[in-house]
Motif scaffolding. Structure first.
Motif, PDB file in Angstrom:
ATOM      1  N   GLY A 115       1.021  -1.176   0.236  1.00 54.02           N
ATOM      2  CA  GLY A 115      -0.102   0.108   0.076  1.00 54.02           C
ATOM      3  C   GLY A 115       1.039   1.246  -0.045  1.00 54.02           C
ATOM      4  N   GLY A 116       1.872   1.338   0.583  1.00 59.19           N
ATOM      5  CA  GLY A 116       2.890   2.582   0.890  1.00 59.19           C
ATOM      6  C   GLY A 116       3.561   2.609  -0.595  1.00 59.19           C
ATOM      7  N   ILE A 117       3.929   1.539  -1.208  1.00 55.99           N
ATOM      8  CA  ILE A 117       4.351   1.542  -2.478  1.00 55.99           C
ATOM      9  C   ILE A 117       3.406   2.108  -3.356  1.00 55.99           C
ATOM     10  N   ALA A 118       2.280   1.805  -3.298  1.00 55.18           N
ATOM     11  CA  ALA A 118       1.024   2.255  -4.290  1.00 55.18           C
ATOM     12  C   ALA A 118       0.822   3.696  -4.090  1.00 55.18           C
ATOM     13  N   VAL A 119       1.003   4.312  -2.843  1.00 60.88           N
ATOM     14  CA  VAL A 119       0.693   5.538  -2.600  1.00 60.88           C
ATOM     15  C   VAL A 119       2.067   6.639  -3.182  1.00 60.88           C
ATOM     16  N   ALA A 173       3.917   5.786  -5.614  1.00 56.20           N
ATOM     17  CA  ALA A 173       3.703   5.710  -7.242  1.00 56.20           C
ATOM     18  C   ALA A 173       2.742   6.560  -7.482  1.00 56.20           C
ATOM     19  N   SER A 174       1.558   6.750  -6.787  1.00 54.18           N
ATOM     20  CA  SER A 174       0.297   7.579  -7.163  1.00 54.18           C
ATOM     21  C   SER A 174       0.717   9.071  -7.101  1.00 54.18           C
ATOM     22  N   LEU A 175       1.587   9.250  -5.785  1.00 56.58           N
ATOM     23  CA  LEU A 175       1.946  10.868  -5.834  1.00 56.58           C
ATOM     24  C   LEU A 175       3.045  11.125  -6.794  1.00 56.58           C
ATOM     25  N   LEU A 176       4.065  10.080  -7.239  1.00 51.88           N
ATOM     26  CA  LEU A 176       4.934  10.374  -8.345  1.00 51.88           C
ATOM     27  C   LEU A 176       4.121  10.568  -9.670  1.00 51.88           C
ATOM     28  N   GLN A 187       1.759  14.525 -13.811  1.00 53.58           N
ATOM     29  CA  GLN A 187       0.766  15.066 -14.313  1.00 53.58           C
ATOM     30  C   GLN A 187       0.369  16.592 -13.961  1.00 53.58           C
ATOM     31  N   ILE A 188       1.013  17.011 -12.995  1.00 59.61           N
ATOM     32  CA  ILE A 188       0.765  18.492 -12.452  1.00 59.61           C
ATOM     33  C   ILE A 188       1.718  19.278 -13.426  1.00 59.61           C
ATOM     34  N   ARG A 189       2.935  18.548 -13.508  1.00 60.31           N
ATOM     35  CA  ARG A 189       3.869  19.094 -14.137  1.00 60.31           C
ATOM     36  C   ARG A 189       3.314  19.563 -15.730  1.00 60.31           C
ATOM     37  N   ARG A 190       3.007  18.340 -16.159  1.00 60.24           N
ATOM     38  CA  ARG A 190       2.417  18.439 -17.775  1.00 60.24           C
ATOM     39  C   ARG A 190       1.461  19.359 -17.880  1.00 60.24           C
ATOM     40  N   ASN A 191       0.489  19.445 -16.895  1.00 56.19           N
ATOM     41  CA  ASN A 191      -0.669  20.600 -17.028  1.00 56.19           C
ATOM     42  C   ASN A 191      -0.106  22.066 -16.908  1.00 56.19           C
ATOM     43  N   THR A 192       1.128  22.161 -16.019  1.00 56.03           N
ATOM     44  CA  THR A 192       1.443  23.577 -15.927  1.00 56.03           C
ATOM     45  C   THR A 192       2.226  23.878 -17.154  1.00 56.03           C
TER      46      THR A 192
END
Length: 157
Positions: free
Chosen positions: A14-18, A20-23, A28-33
């Motif tokens: 679960g920690g790894i999944a969190v 990975a989700s944050l990365l 996506q935020i960088r691409r949107n910016t």
């Protein structure tokens, strides 16, 4: 494997999944910016291009701009009003670029790119007369302060 071991393994996965989700979210935020910034640059550039094309396609408008920049007082009252409207379009475009630059939506280079042109326009006495006689009153305080401290009285560089 014990129940406790399975629970620990689940927490680890679960920690790894969190992470990975944050990365993924950060990417996506960088691409949107970058996309928002590219759109802002395109809009600013298109505004200037449209205005230049509009003026270049109309000899009377180019004459009015040239005469108004050199001697605002020599224009007839209707031509002073047309010149004021033309300068309003130009300066509102610059106001938008300055605001978006200060907000971080446009890189400083977009603002810096046109400074020679705006300084050249304000180096002419008719433009300064228009500004001082009320042209300045329709723009935000940041643009007014910038024009009065950084442009008027300076020679184009």
């Amino acid at each position: 494997m014990t129940l406790e071991g399975l629970g620990n393994l689940g927490d680890f996965i679960g920690g790894i999944a969190v992470v990975a989700s944050l990365l993924y979210l950060a990417q996506q935020i960088r691409r949107n910016t970058a996309s928002v910034q590219a759109a802002a640059i395109q809009t600013a550039t298109q505004g200037f291009s449209d205005m230049l094309a509009w003026m270049a396609s109309d000899a009377d408008l180019m004459r009015l701009f040239d005469e108004g920049c050199h001697d605002f007082d020599a224009l007839s009252k209707p031509d002073r009003q047309r010149f004021a409207a033309l300068m309003g379009v130009l300066m509102h475009t610059w106001e938008n670029v300055l605001t978006q630059t200060r907000m971080g939506f446009l890189p400083e280079g977009v603002w810096q790119g046109g400074l020679h042109r705006i300084r050249g326009t304000f180096a002419l006495p008719g433009t300064v007369t228009w500004w001082q006689r009320g042209g300045r009153n329709v723009f935000n305080s940041e643009l007014r302060a910038w024009v009065e401290s950084e442009v008027i009285g300076r020679s184009p560089t």
